[in-house]
Design a protein around this motif. Sequence first.
Motif, PDB file in Angstrom:
ATOM      1  N   ILE A  66       0.758  -1.244  -0.076  1.00 35.82           N
ATOM      2  CA  ILE A  66      -0.062   0.019  -0.030  1.00 35.82           C
ATOM      3  C   ILE A  66       0.861   1.265   0.053  1.00 35.82           C
ATOM      4  O   ILE A  66       1.795   1.184   0.713  1.00 35.82           O
ATOM      5  N   ARG A  67       0.673   2.053  -1.032  1.00 39.21           N
ATOM      6  CA  ARG A  67       1.353   3.398  -0.891  1.00 39.21           C
ATOM      7  C   ARG A  67       0.393   4.600  -0.843  1.00 39.21           C
ATOM      8  O   ARG A  67      -0.765   4.606  -1.610  1.00 39.21           O
ATOM      9  N   TRP A  68       0.455   5.565   0.059  1.00 39.51           N
ATOM     10  CA  TRP A  68      -0.238   6.871   0.002  1.00 39.51           C
ATOM     11  C   TRP A  68       0.380   7.826  -0.690  1.00 39.51           C
ATOM     12  O   TRP A  68       1.520   7.988  -0.710  1.00 39.51           O
ATOM     13  N   THR A  69      -0.530   8.683  -1.770  1.00 40.36           N
ATOM     14  CA  THR A  69       0.188   9.459  -2.357  1.00 40.36           C
ATOM     15  C   THR A  69      -0.669  10.874  -2.236  1.00 40.36           C
ATOM     16  O   THR A  69      -1.211  11.369  -3.259  1.00 40.36           O
ATOM     17  N   THR A  72      -6.747  11.435  -0.377  1.00 37.10           N
ATOM     18  CA  THR A  72      -7.097   9.993  -0.035  1.00 37.10           C
ATOM     19  C   THR A  72      -6.625   9.079  -1.259  1.00 37.10           C
ATOM     20  O   THR A  72      -7.416   8.014  -1.724  1.00 37.10           O
ATOM     21  N   ASN A  73      -5.814   9.490  -2.014  1.00 37.71           N
ATOM     22  CA  ASN A  73      -5.121   8.390  -3.090  1.00 37.71           C
ATOM     23  C   ASN A  73      -4.244   7.428  -2.540  1.00 37.71           C
ATOM     24  O   ASN A  73      -3.299   7.632  -1.607  1.00 37.71           O
ATOM     25  N   PHE A  74      -4.677   6.159  -2.740  1.00 35.14           N
ATOM     26  CA  PHE A  74      -3.771   5.172  -2.366  1.00 35.14           C
ATOM     27  C   PHE A  74      -3.770   4.190  -3.645  1.00 35.14           C
ATOM     28  O   PHE A  74      -4.498   4.145  -4.371  1.00 35.14           O
ATOM     29  N   GLU A  75      -2.425   3.647  -3.673  1.00 35.99           N
ATOM     30  CA  GLU A  75      -2.146   2.611  -4.434  1.00 35.99           C
ATOM     31  C   GLU A  75      -2.109   1.140  -3.796  1.00 35.99           C
ATOM     32  O   GLU A  75      -1.370   1.148  -3.001  1.00 35.99           O
ATOM     33  N   LEU A  76      -2.891   0.172  -4.295  1.00 35.61           N
ATOM     34  CA  LEU A  76      -2.889  -0.989  -3.737  1.00 35.61           C
ATOM     35  C   LEU A  76      -2.468  -1.965  -4.854  1.00 35.61           C
ATOM     36  O   LEU A  76      -2.776  -2.184  -5.849  1.00 35.61           O
ATOM     37  N   VAL A  77      -1.093  -2.833  -4.371  1.00 34.90           N
ATOM     38  CA  VAL A  77      -0.794  -3.897  -5.384  1.00 34.90           C
ATOM     39  C   VAL A  77      -0.866  -5.222  -4.565  1.00 34.90           C
ATOM     40  O   VAL A  77      -0.252  -5.299  -3.643  1.00 34.90           O
ATOM     41  N   ILE A 297      -4.894   3.234   9.035  1.00 32.27           N
ATOM     42  CA  ILE A 297      -4.045   4.364   8.124  1.00 32.27           C
ATOM     43  C   ILE A 297      -5.097   5.507   7.645  1.00 32.27           C
ATOM     44  O   ILE A 297      -5.763   5.265   6.975  1.00 32.27           O
ATOM     45  N   PRO A 298      -4.791   6.559   8.310  1.00 31.98           N
ATOM     46  CA  PRO A 298      -5.340   7.830   7.616  1.00 31.98           C
ATOM     47  C   PRO A 298      -5.024   8.407   6.705  1.00 31.98           C
ATOM     48  O   PRO A 298      -4.002   8.153   6.116  1.00 31.98           O
ATOM     49  N   GLY A 299      -6.179   9.202   5.855  1.00 29.17           N
ATOM     50  CA  GLY A 299      -5.628   9.707   4.761  1.00 29.17           C
ATOM     51  C   GLY A 299      -6.377  11.124   4.658  1.00 29.17           C
ATOM     52  O   GLY A 299      -6.983  11.638   5.835  1.00 29.17           O
ATOM     53  N   HIS A 300      -6.183  12.134   3.800  1.00 30.90           N
ATOM     54  CA  HIS A 300      -6.722  13.318   3.573  1.00 30.90           C
ATOM     55  C   HIS A 300      -6.310  14.202   4.666  1.00 30.90           C
ATOM     56  O   HIS A 300      -6.924  15.312   4.932  1.00 30.90           O
ATOM     57  N   HIS A 301      -5.223  14.063   5.054  1.00 31.10           N
ATOM     58  CA  HIS A 301      -4.489  14.936   6.247  1.00 31.10           C
ATOM     59  C   HIS A 301      -3.513  15.959   5.843  1.00 31.10           C
ATOM     60  O   HIS A 301      -2.976  16.872   6.669  1.00 31.10           O
ATOM     61  N   ASP A 302      -3.099  15.950   4.542  1.00 30.90           N
ATOM     62  CA  ASP A 302      -2.215  16.920   4.087  1.00 30.90           C
ATOM     63  C   ASP A 302      -2.940  18.208   3.553  1.00 30.90           C
ATOM     64  O   ASP A 302      -4.070  18.000   3.513  1.00 30.90           O
ATOM     65  N   ARG A 331       2.524   7.256   6.636  1.00 33.93           N
ATOM     66  CA  ARG A 331       4.007   7.389   6.037  1.00 33.93           C
ATOM     67  C   ARG A 331       3.860   8.571   4.791  1.00 33.93           C
ATOM     68  O   ARG A 331       2.826   9.267   5.133  1.00 33.93           O
ATOM     69  N   ALA A 332       5.037   8.878   4.660  1.00 32.09           N
ATOM     70  CA  ALA A 332       5.152   9.918   3.541  1.00 32.09           C
ATOM     71  C   ALA A 332       4.683   9.376   2.343  1.00 32.09           C
ATOM     72  O   ALA A 332       4.465   8.221   2.126  1.00 32.09           O
ATOM     73  N   TYR A 333       4.609  10.463   1.305  1.00 31.71           N
ATOM     74  CA  TYR A 333       4.186  10.154  -0.047  1.00 31.71           C
ATOM     75  C   TYR A 333       5.011   8.784  -0.524  1.00 31.71           C
ATOM     76  O   TYR A 333       6.164   9.032  -0.605  1.00 31.71           O
TER      77      TYR A 333
END
Length: 351
Positions: A66-69, A72-77, A297-302, A331-333
């Motif tokens: 999982i990568r946060w970008t 609330t953008n995430f990439e799941l592989v 894992i939170p998102g939309h905080h930047d 985590r960082a971007y």
Amino acid sequence: MTTGWKFVLSSVMLMVIGCGVSAPRRFADPRFAQQGRVVAGDPGCEQAKLVSTGGGFPESPRTLAIRWTGYTNFELVYNGQIILLDAHFDRGSMFPSLGFTAADVKRANVLLLGHGHLDHMSDAASVGARTDAIVVGAPVTTDKLKTQAIDPKQIRTVTGRGGELLEFPGFKVEPILGRHGEPPKDVTAAFDNALKAAAPKPTAQQVAERNEIRQRGTNDPRVVAEGTIAYLITLDNGFRIMFRDSGGTVTDYEKAAMTRVGRVDVALVAVSAAFLHTLTAQRALEHIHTYRPDVYIPGHHDAPFNGLWRATEPLFQAVKDDNPNIITVSRAYREPICFDTENNIQTRRRN
Ligand SMILES: [Zn+2]
């Protein structure tokens, strides 16, 4: 019996007794416990490069990366598949760089859009068109998408009101109707006014740039009650992920779905836009009590340069005060977080 044989025998006995008892784990020295590393030396779990932009897959198809970008953008592989959650990559020069652009995203199988505001779907059409990914969203989201340059055959419209299941190789997706955040206006206005007064003003060019991006999302009022979809992603071995891209209140649809499935392994959830951490923590607890994740894992905080990041530490503290066993990760971007998906709530329940 010689001392040597005694040693061998006692070693065998120890091995037999030891079966089923997990070996004591070494403590996680942050210098050595590489960010979420599953197998030492797996570049797919170490490199801050999205797989959708040419980075490597994890070595094991059972590993989820999982990568946060941003937002609330995430990439799941997982298992050779690339799932993108939301698509707002070209945010403009007011934002910190994500380290890639929408044009760099060249491969993806599925793009799940939580809702249709610009900061969640502005690059959905271009990424969808370039990758041939199936793009999923609520009616108000896909209505907007259909006005843009993407083949309508790629678009799937869902309501999240039950009975919908999207099946893909190695995973399935259940859309669940959520609700957009409705932060108290007096709080957001106070912060917005203070920022306007204190922070450098965007240039005319930056305002124009943001307005251009804004055209690629919708402001339809239906977004709040009919246009915000939570997605429950279940991998073929039972590992579950909940994605919710707005910090609104939990709906009866979400409660019903979670009563049925019980818990999720990972929750990727937007932090409420209410700024005050008394309010953001309260909402995070509401989400967590519903999804009951092992890992939050939170998102939309930047935020843009002139804006305020929403603090994650107060949330993490509140969540841990409530349940000391929950694992919180930010985590960082683009930094990968990897999971051995064979170890999940469902398989633990079966064993
Ligand atoms: Zn929104």
